[in-house]
Design a protein around this motif. Structure first.
Motif, PDB file in Angstrom:
ATOM      1  N   LYS A  69       0.830  -1.214   0.000  1.00  0.00           N
ATOM      2  CA  LYS A  69       0.000   0.000   0.000  1.00  0.00           C
ATOM      3  C   LYS A  69       0.855   1.251   0.000  1.00  0.00           C
ATOM      4  O   LYS A  69       0.486   2.268  -0.573  1.00  0.00           O
ATOM      5  N   HIS A  70       1.978   1.171   0.716  1.00  0.00           N
ATOM      6  CA  HIS A  70       2.837   2.333   0.908  1.00  0.00           C
ATOM      7  C   HIS A  70       4.271   1.963   0.532  1.00  0.00           C
ATOM      8  O   HIS A  70       4.677   0.814   0.683  1.00  0.00           O
ATOM      9  N   PRO A  71       5.046   2.943   0.076  1.00  0.00           N
ATOM     10  CA  PRO A  71       6.456   2.662  -0.252  1.00  0.00           C
ATOM     11  C   PRO A  71       7.214   2.130   0.974  1.00  0.00           C
ATOM     12  O   PRO A  71       6.910   2.505   2.114  1.00  0.00           O
ATOM     13  N   ASP A  72       8.168   1.250   0.732  1.00  0.00           N
ATOM     14  CA  ASP A  72       8.964   0.683   1.818  1.00  0.00           C
ATOM     15  C   ASP A  72       9.607   1.760   2.674  1.00  0.00           C
ATOM     16  O   ASP A  72       9.688   1.630   3.896  1.00  0.00           O
ATOM     17  N   SER A  73      10.054   2.839   2.048  1.00  0.00           N
ATOM     18  CA  SER A  73      10.706   3.912   2.798  1.00  0.00           C
ATOM     19  C   SER A  73       9.747   4.555   3.798  1.00  0.00           C
ATOM     20  O   SER A  73      10.144   4.902   4.916  1.00  0.00           O
ATOM     21  N   VAL A  74       8.482   4.698   3.439  1.00  0.00           N
ATOM     22  CA  VAL A  74       7.482   5.282   4.335  1.00  0.00           C
ATOM     23  C   VAL A  74       7.226   4.329   5.497  1.00  0.00           C
ATOM     24  O   VAL A  74       7.143   4.759   6.655  1.00  0.00           O
ATOM     25  N   VAL A  75       7.111   3.040   5.204  1.00  0.00           N
ATOM     26  CA  VAL A  75       6.869   2.042   6.254  1.00  0.00           C
ATOM     27  C   VAL A  75       8.042   2.007   7.228  1.00  0.00           C
ATOM     28  O   VAL A  75       7.852   2.009   8.449  1.00  0.00           O
ATOM     29  N   GLU A  76       9.264   2.011   6.699  1.00  0.00           N
ATOM     30  CA  GLU A  76      10.444   1.989   7.560  1.00  0.00           C
ATOM     31  C   GLU A  76      10.522   3.236   8.429  1.00  0.00           C
ATOM     32  O   GLU A  76      10.852   3.168   9.618  1.00  0.00           O
ATOM     33  N   GLU A  77      10.197   4.375   7.854  1.00  0.00           N
ATOM     34  CA  GLU A  77      10.209   5.620   8.622  1.00  0.00           C
ATOM     35  C   GLU A  77       9.112   5.614   9.692  1.00  0.00           C
ATOM     36  O   GLU A  77       9.310   6.094  10.807  1.00  0.00           O
ATOM     37  N   ALA A  78       7.953   5.042   9.358  1.00  0.00           N
ATOM     38  CA  ALA A  78       6.855   4.943  10.330  1.00  0.00           C
ATOM     39  C   ALA A  78       7.267   4.081  11.516  1.00  0.00           C
ATOM     40  O   ALA A  78       6.974   4.414  12.675  1.00  0.00           O
ATOM     41  N   ILE A  79       7.958   2.985  11.249  1.00  0.00           N
ATOM     42  CA  ILE A  79       8.441   2.107  12.325  1.00  0.00           C
ATOM     43  C   ILE A  79       9.428   2.865  13.208  1.00  0.00           C
ATOM     44  O   ILE A  79       9.375   2.778  14.435  1.00  0.00           O
ATOM     45  N   ALA A  80      10.300   3.650  12.583  1.00  0.00           N
ATOM     46  CA  ALA A  80      11.269   4.444  13.352  1.00  0.00           C
ATOM     47  C   ALA A  80      10.551   5.477  14.222  1.00  0.00           C
ATOM     48  O   ALA A  80      10.922   5.683  15.391  1.00  0.00           O
ATOM     49  N   PHE A  81       9.526   6.137  13.681  1.00  0.00           N
ATOM     50  CA  PHE A  81       8.748   7.092  14.475  1.00  0.00           C
ATOM     51  C   PHE A  81       8.071   6.389  15.650  1.00  0.00           C
ATOM     52  O   PHE A  81       8.069   6.903  16.769  1.00  0.00           O
ATOM     53  N   ALA A  82       7.482   5.233  15.395  1.00  0.00           N
ATOM     54  CA  ALA A  82       6.793   4.496  16.466  1.00  0.00           C
ATOM     55  C   ALA A  82       7.776   4.130  17.578  1.00  0.00           C
ATOM     56  O   ALA A  82       7.469   4.286  18.769  1.00  0.00           O
ATOM     57  N   LYS A  83       8.953   3.679  17.184  1.00  0.00           N
ATOM     58  CA  LYS A  83       9.968   3.325  18.182  1.00  0.00           C
ATOM     59  C   LYS A  83      10.350   4.543  19.010  1.00  0.00           C
ATOM     60  O   LYS A  83      10.469   4.474  20.237  1.00  0.00           O
ATOM     61  N   GLU A  84      10.503   5.665  18.342  1.00  0.00           N
ATOM     62  CA  GLU A  84      10.882   6.884  19.049  1.00  0.00           C
ATOM     63  C   GLU A  84       9.750   7.371  19.955  1.00  0.00           C
ATOM     64  O   GLU A  84      10.000   7.864  21.051  1.00  0.00           O
ATOM     65  N   PHE A  85       8.506   7.232  19.514  1.00  0.00           N
ATOM     66  CA  PHE A  85       7.365   7.571  20.375  1.00  0.00           C
ATOM     67  C   PHE A  85       7.438   6.782  21.672  1.00  0.00           C
ATOM     68  O   PHE A  85       7.181   7.310  22.754  1.00  0.00           O
ATOM     69  N   LEU A  86       7.760   5.508  21.572  1.00  0.00           N
ATOM     70  CA  LEU A  86       7.753   4.638  22.747  1.00  0.00           C
ATOM     71  C   LEU A  86       8.991   4.795  23.614  1.00  0.00           C
ATOM     72  O   LEU A  86       8.910   4.701  24.836  1.00  0.00           O
ATOM     73  N   THR A  87      10.137   5.021  23.011  1.00  0.00           N
ATOM     74  CA  THR A  87      11.373   5.052  23.791  1.00  0.00           C
ATOM     75  C   THR A  87      11.798   6.453  24.220  1.00  0.00           C
ATOM     76  O   THR A  87      12.431   6.594  25.263  1.00  0.00           O
ATOM     77  N   ASN A  88      11.484   7.457  23.419  1.00  0.00           N
ATOM     78  CA  ASN A  88      11.926   8.803  23.746  1.00  0.00           C
ATOM     79  C   ASN A  88      10.941   9.838  23.206  1.00  0.00           C
ATOM     80  O   ASN A  88      11.262  10.603  22.290  1.00  0.00           O
ATOM     81  N   PRO A  89       9.735   9.880  23.770  1.00  0.00           N
ATOM     82  CA  PRO A  89       8.724  10.787  23.232  1.00  0.00           C
ATOM     83  C   PRO A  89       9.087  12.266  23.335  1.00  0.00           C
ATOM     84  O   PRO A  89       8.727  13.045  22.471  1.00  0.00           O
ATOM     85  N   ALA A  90       9.829  12.649  24.366  1.00  0.00           N
ATOM     86  CA  ALA A  90      10.198  14.058  24.507  1.00  0.00           C
ATOM     87  C   ALA A  90      11.114  14.500  23.361  1.00  0.00           C
ATOM     88  O   ALA A  90      10.983  15.607  22.841  1.00  0.00           O
ATOM     89  N   LYS A  91      12.029  13.626  22.951  1.00  0.00           N
ATOM     90  CA  LYS A  91      12.937  13.943  21.845  1.00  0.00           C
ATOM     91  C   LYS A  91      12.147  14.103  20.550  1.00  0.00           C
ATOM     92  O   LYS A  91      12.401  15.024  19.771  1.00  0.00           O
ATOM     93  N   LEU A  92      11.166  13.236  20.334  1.00  0.00           N
ATOM     94  CA  LEU A  92      10.343  13.339  19.142  1.00  0.00           C
ATOM     95  C   LEU A  92       9.517  14.620  19.168  1.00  0.00           C
ATOM     96  O   LEU A  92       9.367  15.291  18.150  1.00  0.00           O
TER      97      LEU A  92
END
Length: 148
Positions: A69-92
């Protein structure tokens, strides 16, 4: 697009309803941004953690549904954002604020002579307050998922 106003509103919604809200905002979008997908993924992962489920037990299906549905680059970036939301939300949250601030500064620098920096330049009164609220909401969404 999920706006800063949407993020601020999410802060005031019970955690269980946040997922529904983000899904509704993304419903029917042909090209969601990686940040938006990452927010949904982070909420789904947070739900798994809260329910004591194995991480990825349901969120993995969500990511798999994005393939094709979405380009691999978008999916990979979404996973990185999700990880950052969970591990370091203030930095995000800071990245969100600085990204919005830098795009506003860039827009101001492109204002032609004779133009004002009001609505013609894309700026509205109180926009900096909205940026802070959006960044804070992003941090709070991540903190909620972490704290269970």
């Amino acid at each position: 697009m999920i706006s800063e106003k949407d993020l601020a509103e999410l802060e005031n919604i019970p955690f269980e309803q946040r997922i529904e809200r983000v899904e509704k905002l993304l419903e029917g979008k042909s090209e969601p941004r990686a940040f938006e997908l990452g927010l949904l993924l982070a909420l789904k992962m947070g739900q798994e953690i809260r329910e004591g489920k194995e991480l990825g037990s349901t969120s993995g299906d969500l990511v798999a549904s994005w393939s094709g549905k979405h380009p691999d680059s978008v999916v990979e970036e979404a996973i990185a954002f999700a990880k950052e939301f969970l591990t370091n939300p203030a930095k995000l949250a800071e990245k969100i604020k600085s990204g919005v601030l830098s795009s506003d500064n860039e827009r101001r620098s492109r204002v032609e002579p004779g133009m004002t920096e009001g609505s013609e330049a894309g700026m509205t009164e109180g926009s900096e307050a909205g940026m802070t609220e959006g960044g804070d909401a992003a941090a709070n969404a991540g903190n909620e998922a972490q704290n269970g």
